[in-house]
Design a protein around this motif. Structure first.
Motif, mmCIF file in Angstrom:
data_model
loop_
_atom_site.group_PDB
_atom_site.id
_atom_site.type_symbol
_atom_site.label_atom_id
_atom_site.label_comp_id
_atom_site.label_asym_id
_atom_site.label_seq_id
_atom_site.Cartn_x
_atom_site.Cartn_y
_atom_site.Cartn_z
ATOM 1 N N LEU A 95 0.852 -1.188 0.000
ATOM 2 C CA LEU A 95 0.000 0.000 0.000
ATOM 3 C C LEU A 95 0.885 1.235 0.000
ATOM 4 C CD1 LEU A 95 -2.674 -0.974 2.709
ATOM 5 C CD2 LEU A 95 -2.772 -1.374 0.238
ATOM 6 N N GLY A 96 0.415 2.285 -0.652
ATOM 7 C CA GLY A 96 1.176 3.519 -0.672
ATOM 8 C C GLY A 96 1.215 4.190 0.681
ATOM 9 N N ILE A 97 0.116 4.096 1.421
ATOM 10 C CA ILE A 97 -0.018 4.698 2.741
ATOM 11 C C ILE A 97 -1.182 4.007 3.438
ATOM 12 C CG2 ILE A 97 -1.660 6.509 2.064
ATOM 13 C CD1 ILE A 97 -0.132 8.446 3.889
ATOM 14 N N TRP A 98 -1.227 4.075 4.739
ATOM 15 C CA TRP A 98 -2.379 3.595 5.491
ATOM 16 C C TRP A 98 -2.652 4.564 6.628
ATOM 17 C CZ3 TRP A 98 -6.489 0.976 4.729
ATOM 18 C CH2 TRP A 98 -7.289 0.542 5.800
ATOM 19 N N VAL A 99 -3.933 4.734 6.942
ATOM 20 C CA VAL A 99 -4.356 5.630 8.021
ATOM 21 C C VAL A 99 -4.945 4.767 9.136
ATOM 22 C CG1 VAL A 99 -5.720 7.646 8.627
ATOM 23 C CG2 VAL A 99 -4.891 7.370 6.280
ATOM 24 N N PRO A 100 -4.201 4.503 10.199
ATOM 25 C CA PRO A 100 -4.677 3.589 11.240
ATOM 26 C C PRO A 100 -5.839 4.179 12.048
ATOM 27 C CG PRO A 100 -2.284 3.882 11.349
ATOM 28 C CD PRO A 100 -2.825 4.948 10.448
ATOM 29 N N LEU A 101 -6.703 3.281 12.526
ATOM 30 C CA LEU A 101 -7.783 3.703 13.413
ATOM 31 C C LEU A 101 -7.647 3.084 14.799
ATOM 32 C CD1 LEU A 101 -9.822 1.083 13.830
ATOM 33 C CD2 LEU A 101 -10.782 1.834 11.688
ATOM 34 N N LEU A 102 -6.526 2.437 15.091
ATOM 35 C CA LEU A 102 -6.332 1.713 16.329
ATOM 36 C C LEU A 102 -6.699 2.569 17.542
ATOM 37 C CD1 LEU A 102 -5.249 -0.957 17.556
ATOM 38 C CD2 LEU A 102 -3.017 0.178 17.730
ATOM 39 N N GLY A 103 -7.637 2.070 18.349
ATOM 40 C CA GLY A 103 -8.100 2.787 19.526
ATOM 41 C C GLY A 103 -9.400 3.529 19.327
ATOM 42 N N GLN A 104 -9.810 3.708 18.073
ATOM 43 C CA GLN A 104 -11.022 4.482 17.785
ATOM 44 C C GLN A 104 -12.178 3.603 17.301
ATOM 45 O OE1 GLN A 104 -8.173 8.014 16.079
ATOM 46 N NE2 GLN A 104 -10.310 8.157 15.525
ATOM 47 N N CYS A 147 -3.669 3.052 -4.375
ATOM 48 C CA CYS A 147 -3.632 4.031 -5.465
ATOM 49 C C CYS A 147 -4.170 3.447 -6.770
ATOM 50 C CB CYS A 147 -2.225 4.566 -5.659
ATOM 51 S SG CYS A 147 -1.483 5.230 -4.144
ATOM 52 N N THR A 148 -5.216 2.626 -6.673
ATOM 53 C CA THR A 148 -5.853 2.081 -7.871
ATOM 54 C C THR A 148 -7.273 2.583 -8.051
ATOM 55 O OG1 THR A 148 -6.660 0.131 -6.689
ATOM 56 C CG2 THR A 148 -4.482 -0.036 -7.713
ATOM 57 N N ASP A 149 -7.856 3.229 -7.020
ATOM 58 C CA ASP A 149 -9.244 3.681 -7.090
ATOM 59 C C ASP A 149 -9.402 5.023 -6.405
ATOM 60 O OD1 ASP A 149 -10.930 1.358 -8.197
ATOM 61 O OD2 ASP A 149 -9.733 0.379 -6.649
ATOM 62 N N HIS A 150 -10.389 5.781 -6.880
ATOM 63 C CA HIS A 150 -10.805 6.980 -6.143
ATOM 64 C C HIS A 150 -11.611 6.542 -4.928
ATOM 65 C CE1 HIS A 150 -9.356 9.461 -9.379
ATOM 66 N NE2 HIS A 150 -10.143 8.858 -10.256
ATOM 67 N N SER A 151 -12.571 5.682 -5.158
ATOM 68 C CA SER A 151 -13.347 4.992 -4.118
ATOM 69 C C SER A 151 -14.093 3.885 -4.844
ATOM 70 C CB SER A 151 -14.311 5.936 -3.400
ATOM 71 O OG SER A 151 -15.255 6.484 -4.285
ATOM 72 N N GLY A 152 -14.064 2.710 -4.279
ATOM 73 C CA GLY A 152 -14.563 1.567 -5.023
ATOM 74 C C GLY A 152 -15.998 1.178 -4.752
ATOM 75 N N TRP A 153 -16.713 1.972 -3.960
ATOM 76 C CA TRP A 153 -18.067 1.580 -3.590
ATOM 77 C C TRP A 153 -19.099 2.549 -4.164
ATOM 78 C CZ3 TRP A 153 -14.373 3.546 -0.320
ATOM 79 C CH2 TRP A 153 -14.633 4.781 0.266
ATOM 80 N N ASP A 154 -20.328 2.067 -4.230
ATOM 81 C CA ASP A 154 -21.458 2.896 -4.663
ATOM 82 C C ASP A 154 -21.933 3.689 -3.444
ATOM 83 O OD1 ASP A 154 -23.948 3.952 -5.340
ATOM 84 O OD2 ASP A 154 -24.508 2.226 -6.571
ATOM 85 N N TYR A 155 -21.582 4.970 -3.387
ATOM 86 C CA TYR A 155 -21.851 5.736 -2.173
ATOM 87 C C TYR A 155 -23.334 5.995 -1.959
ATOM 88 C CZ TYR A 155 -22.493 10.145 -4.762
ATOM 89 O OH TYR A 155 -22.952 11.141 -5.591
ATOM 90 N N GLN A 156 -24.121 5.979 -3.028
ATOM 91 C CA GLN A 156 -25.561 6.150 -2.850
ATOM 92 C C GLN A 156 -26.189 4.879 -2.289
ATOM 93 O OE1 GLN A 156 -27.441 8.596 -2.816
ATOM 94 N NE2 GLN A 156 -26.805 10.199 -4.232
ATOM 95 N N ALA A 157 -25.729 3.730 -2.755
ATOM 96 C CA ALA A 157 -26.274 2.465 -2.266
ATOM 97 C C ALA A 157 -25.927 2.250 -0.799
ATOM 98 C CB ALA A 157 -25.754 1.308 -3.111
ATOM 99 N N HIS A 158 -24.702 2.575 -0.419
ATOM 100 C CA HIS A 158 -24.266 2.371 0.962
ATOM 101 C C HIS A 158 -24.582 3.569 1.854
ATOM 102 C CE1 HIS A 158 -22.146 -1.412 0.285
ATOM 103 N NE2 HIS A 158 -21.655 -0.898 -0.840
#
Length: 401
Positions: A95-104, A147-158
């Motif tokens: 992965l190019g980068i990751w944003v951890p959520l550990l603790g949240q 770095c392969t997608d802008h966002s891979g999900w259907d934001y209206q459906a979800h």
């Protein structure tokens, strides 16, 4: 010039210490407010896993039985395990980068499970747990960080908006969306809609956030501002950003603010349900400050040992959001070791599938970056696409000679 303020007390706690000579009592009060969240912290499960009754919020979790709490525990364990796997994959160059959520995990799972299917959520870039509760496949998140997608999900459906990298910008987007809900008459009763917007304590120093507060307040937009105060805006502590607890800022805009224990999944669920109910009935926006802690780096490009002490991390480990639910379930006989083992095994499988998908993800074609940028074709974007592909073809032609 006025002296520098040393502590920022809760209402009724007396004046703040000033200059560089606080009294011992003021130092202790300041430390206690930082580590515990202050006198107005809403908490339903203590770090030791004991249930705390709340006259105001118990009714919002009356339907939470032992099975529901076990499901919330499972949610947090799976989300944490996926987060740890993604963090490891970034270190391995996948992965190019990751944003951890550990603790949240509690702040995200609790608030996410409070949403109704018709509600809309606007995340920043750390809300992997909220995405999970909205039915977004974790594999669809990975493409952003590979770095392969802008966002891979259907934001209206979800009903879950794409991630926003620009700090605080999603607050303006959410305010506009919630204003639309108000203008279209989708609020006013229990069947109404609401919007929730996630941001961190650092984002509260951005103008976009304050503009969103103003517009939402003026138009009584059905918008829950959900601030995950994880104590550090990269390397800046919260006390260097605000003279008052963040939830109290809502007063200046004319809507309610509340501080909840962000490591208490039950309290986050209850408080968010209350806030969403306020919004659906047309009472305007609400600010929730989820008082939590980022137990890992800001991103995998960050080194938190350069700006915070290990003692602070060790203290917050005692308030782990997952362990307090585990303690409650075990103490009350709602779950045995077989249950905890099965959840861990499921989490390990969940992470293994995520890892396998990432390692075998096909490389997208070069023109993929230009797809799905606009709803309709854009002549400017098409020209850029052709120029870029022609540029790449030049390298292929040079290699043939």
């Amino acid at each position: 010039m006025p002296s520098e303020q040393w502590t920022h007390p809760e209402p009724g706690d007396g004046p703040a210490a000033v200059a560089a000579q606080p009294s011992p009592e003021q130092v202790i009060a300041g430390l206690r407010a930082t580590s515990e969240g202050g006198a107005e912290l809403t908490q339903l499960l203590t770090p030791e896993g004991q249930r705390v009754p709340s006259e105001r919020f118990d009714r919002y979790v009356e339907d939470v039985d032992d099975e529901t709490l076990k499901n919330l525990y499972r949610d947090m364990v799976l989300v944490r395990r996926a987060d740890r796997e993604a963090n490891a994959m970034q270190r391995q160059g996948q992965l190019g980068i990751w944003v951890p959520l550990l603790g949240q995990e509690a702040a995200q799972v609790g608030s996410g499970r409070a949403l109704q299917p018709r509600d809309m959520a606007f995340p920043s870039y750390r809300e992997h747990g909220v995405a999970y509760t909205r039915g977004v496949d974790m594999r669809e998140l990975i493409g952003i960080f590979r770095c392969t997608d802008h966002s891979g999900w259907d934001y209206q459906a979800h009903r879950f908006h794409p991630y926003t990298i620009v700090i605080g910008n999603q607050v303006l987007n959410a305010a506009g969306y919630a204003m639309g809900q108000k203008f279209e008459g989708k609020v006013g009763d229990e069947g109404g809609e609401a919007t929730i917007c996630y941001f961190g304590d650092g984002a509260t120093s951005q103008g976009d956030v304050h503009e969103g507060f103003v517009w939402a307040a003026v138009y009584d937009a059905p918008l829950v501002f959900f601030c995950q105060n994880n104590q550090w805006a990269i390397s800046e502590p919260t006390e260097r950003q605000s003279r008052l607890p963040l939830y109290q800022r809502a007063r200046g805009y004319g809507f309610p603010g509340i501080r909840v224990d962000g490591n208490d999944v039950l309290a986050c669920l209850a408080v968010t349900r209350w806030a969403l109910e306020e919004c659906r009935h047309g009472n305007g926006p609400v600010l929730i400050e989820a008082f939590t802690y980022r137990m890992d780096a800001h991103t995998t490009t960050d080194d938190p040992t350069r700006y915070r002490l290990s003692d602070e991390l060790e203290e917050w480990k005692l308030k782990d959001p997952i362990e307090r639910v585990r303690a409650f379930l075990a103490r009350n006989g709602y779950a045995d070791q077989a249950f905890f083992d099965s959840v861990q095994a499921e989490a390990d499988q969940f992470a293994a599938e995520l890892r396998d998908y990432t390692f075998n993800m096909p490389e997208p074609p070069p023109d993929r970056v230009f797809s799905q940028v606009y709803a309709e074709p854009s002549p400017v974007l098409e020209a850029q696409r052709e120029e870029y592909l022609s540029y790449l073809d030049g390298f292929a032609a040079a290699g043939e000679h």
